[in-house]
Design a protein around this motif. Structure first.
Motif, mmCIF file in Angstrom:
data_model
loop_
_atom_site.group_PDB
_atom_site.id
_atom_site.type_symbol
_atom_site.label_atom_id
_atom_site.label_comp_id
_atom_site.label_asym_id
_atom_site.label_seq_id
_atom_site.Cartn_x
_atom_site.Cartn_y
_atom_site.Cartn_z
ATOM 1 N N LEU A 61 0.806 -1.216 0.000
ATOM 2 C CA LEU A 61 0.000 0.000 0.000
ATOM 3 C C LEU A 61 0.841 1.270 0.000
ATOM 4 O O LEU A 61 0.409 2.300 -0.524
ATOM 5 C CB LEU A 61 -0.963 -0.003 1.189
ATOM 6 C CG LEU A 61 -2.030 -1.096 1.160
ATOM 7 C CD1 LEU A 61 -3.075 -0.867 2.248
ATOM 8 C CD2 LEU A 61 -2.715 -1.179 -0.204
ATOM 9 N N SER A 97 -8.666 0.997 10.754
ATOM 10 C CA SER A 97 -9.559 1.272 9.627
ATOM 11 C C SER A 97 -10.766 2.081 10.076
ATOM 12 O O SER A 97 -11.192 3.035 9.401
ATOM 13 C CB SER A 97 -10.010 -0.057 8.999
ATOM 14 O OG SER A 97 -10.974 0.152 8.002
ATOM 15 N N SER A 145 -14.797 -3.695 5.864
ATOM 16 C CA SER A 145 -13.472 -3.368 5.331
ATOM 17 C C SER A 145 -13.511 -2.031 4.616
ATOM 18 O O SER A 145 -14.497 -1.674 3.966
ATOM 19 C CB SER A 145 -13.016 -4.457 4.359
ATOM 20 O OG SER A 145 -11.820 -4.063 3.689
ATOM 21 N N ASN A 147 -11.428 -1.337 2.201
ATOM 22 C CA ASN A 147 -10.779 -1.499 0.894
ATOM 23 C C ASN A 147 -11.679 -1.038 -0.250
ATOM 24 O O ASN A 147 -12.810 -1.513 -0.402
ATOM 25 C CB ASN A 147 -10.391 -2.963 0.671
ATOM 26 C CG ASN A 147 -9.432 -3.108 -0.493
ATOM 27 O OD1 ASN A 147 -8.502 -2.322 -0.634
ATOM 28 N ND2 ASN A 147 -9.644 -4.110 -1.318
ATOM 29 N N TYR A 169 -9.680 4.830 0.338
ATOM 30 C CA TYR A 169 -9.110 3.883 1.290
ATOM 31 C C TYR A 169 -8.703 2.579 0.600
ATOM 32 O O TYR A 169 -9.348 2.139 -0.350
ATOM 33 C CB TYR A 169 -10.125 3.555 2.389
ATOM 34 C CG TYR A 169 -10.557 4.743 3.206
ATOM 35 C CD1 TYR A 169 -9.860 5.114 4.349
ATOM 36 C CD2 TYR A 169 -11.674 5.496 2.828
ATOM 37 C CE1 TYR A 169 -10.269 6.212 5.104
ATOM 38 C CE2 TYR A 169 -12.074 6.594 3.579
ATOM 39 C CZ TYR A 169 -11.367 6.948 4.709
ATOM 40 O OH TYR A 169 -11.764 8.034 5.437
ATOM 41 N N SER A 170 -7.642 1.988 1.133
ATOM 42 C CA SER A 170 -7.229 0.639 0.732
ATOM 43 C C SER A 170 -6.941 -0.138 2.003
ATOM 44 O O SER A 170 -6.434 0.426 2.982
ATOM 45 C CB SER A 170 -5.981 0.677 -0.151
ATOM 46 O OG SER A 170 -6.214 1.407 -1.338
ATOM 47 N N GLN A 171 -7.243 -1.427 1.982
ATOM 48 C CA GLN A 171 -7.025 -2.244 3.176
ATOM 49 C C GLN A 171 -6.674 -3.659 2.780
ATOM 50 O O GLN A 171 -7.266 -4.242 1.874
ATOM 51 C CB GLN A 171 -8.283 -2.236 4.056
ATOM 52 C CG GLN A 171 -8.134 -2.994 5.373
ATOM 53 C CD GLN A 171 -9.340 -2.824 6.280
ATOM 54 O OE1 GLN A 171 -10.111 -1.877 6.155
ATOM 55 N NE2 GLN A 171 -9.504 -3.755 7.223
ATOM 56 N N THR A 172 -5.664 -4.203 3.461
ATOM 57 C CA THR A 172 -5.290 -5.609 3.317
ATOM 58 C C THR A 172 -5.261 -6.222 4.710
ATOM 59 O O THR A 172 -5.620 -5.566 5.699
ATOM 60 C CB THR A 172 -3.916 -5.759 2.647
ATOM 61 O OG1 THR A 172 -2.892 -5.250 3.532
ATOM 62 C CG2 THR A 172 -3.847 -5.004 1.323
#
Length: 253
Positions: A61, A97, A145, A147, A169-172
């Motif tokens: 990210l 998050s 999430s 993401n 937003y990005s989420q892993t």
């Protein structure tokens, strides 16, 4: 069946090996030693300087936010980076998050004003809105999430006035990223100092095996006239510190 079991176990080992990493692995030995002593590294580059990102952790990210199209500002006036190392106790990606999407909780947060030499309220108003040029307040969206999620927000800044932002937003499993880009001009007093799409602020939290690493960037092209240039530089770099301090306070709450 034995062959299938063997392949499955090999895949599991590979995934575990890939997902297990230390803070030193992603920031490098030299930066890691400095971070252990100081907790923070800051690097600011101004107009005409090499704008390469020298503190960027080697993570998915982090690479994503600095290589996205919206970060291609031609001849930026400022490229700032802050890198932090914090204990990972009680930190979870889901909690981080939720915090980063709680735009309304940014209202009332503090920052240090270099011009006035004291701590002041940064955002007099902070809330999500219905669109890029809207002023209609809507609720923060914090469930599930983050993401791929997009929010728009209005931040009424003590020095920079009311500005709308697009927040992506990005989420892993191990990372959460937030990227803000202004959709309306940014003003310094009566002067429109920054055109739309010319201010970007990014934050990436990465959970490692031993620590949490927070990487922040600000990139902007603004009107460079006399003392305004220095004031914009100070204002924007101070906002990275203020947002990090707010985020850390919320994590500890």
């Amino acid at each position: 069946m034995k062959r299938f079991f063997g392949v499955a176990m090999a895949a599991l080992v590979l995934v575990s090996a890939v997902s297990a990493y230390s803070a030193q692995d992603i920031v490098g030995s030299a930066h890691f030693e400095t971070l252990k002593k100081e907790g923070k590294i800051q690097n600011n580059k101004f107009k005409g300087a090499n704008t390469a990102y020298s503190l960027m952790p080697s993570t998915e990210l982090s690479r994503k936010i600095v290589s996205s199209g919206k970060n291609d500002i031609a001849e930026p006036s400022l490229v700032g980076e802050n890198l932090y190392l914090i204990p990972r106790d009680k930190i979870s990606i889901n909690r981080a998050s939720e915090i980063l999407r709680s735009i309304s909780k940014m209202q009332g947060m503090k920052y240090y004003s270099h011009g006035k030499g004291k701590w002041m309220e940064l955002y007099r108003d902070a809330y999500c809105i219905s669109g890029p040029e809207s002023t209609t307040k809507v609720a923060d969206r914090t469930s599930g999430s983050a993401n791929g999620q997009v929010q728009y927000c209005l931040l009424n800044d003590n020095s920079l006035g009311k500005t709308n932002y697009k927040v992506v937003y990005s989420q892993t499993e191990n990372e959460i990223a937030m990227s803000l880009v202004n959709t309306t001009p940014v003003s310094f007093g009566p002067i429109k100092a920054v055109k739309p799409d010319n201010l970007q602020i990014n934050l990436v939290l990465t959970l490692c095996d031993d620590y949490a690493v927070v990487y922040m960037t600000v990139k902007s092209k603004f009107l460079s006239v006399g003392v305004l240039e220095t004031r914009m530089q100070n204002s924007l770099t101070a906002r990275l510190t203020a947002i990090y301090d707010w985020f850390l306070m919320e994590l500890k709450a």
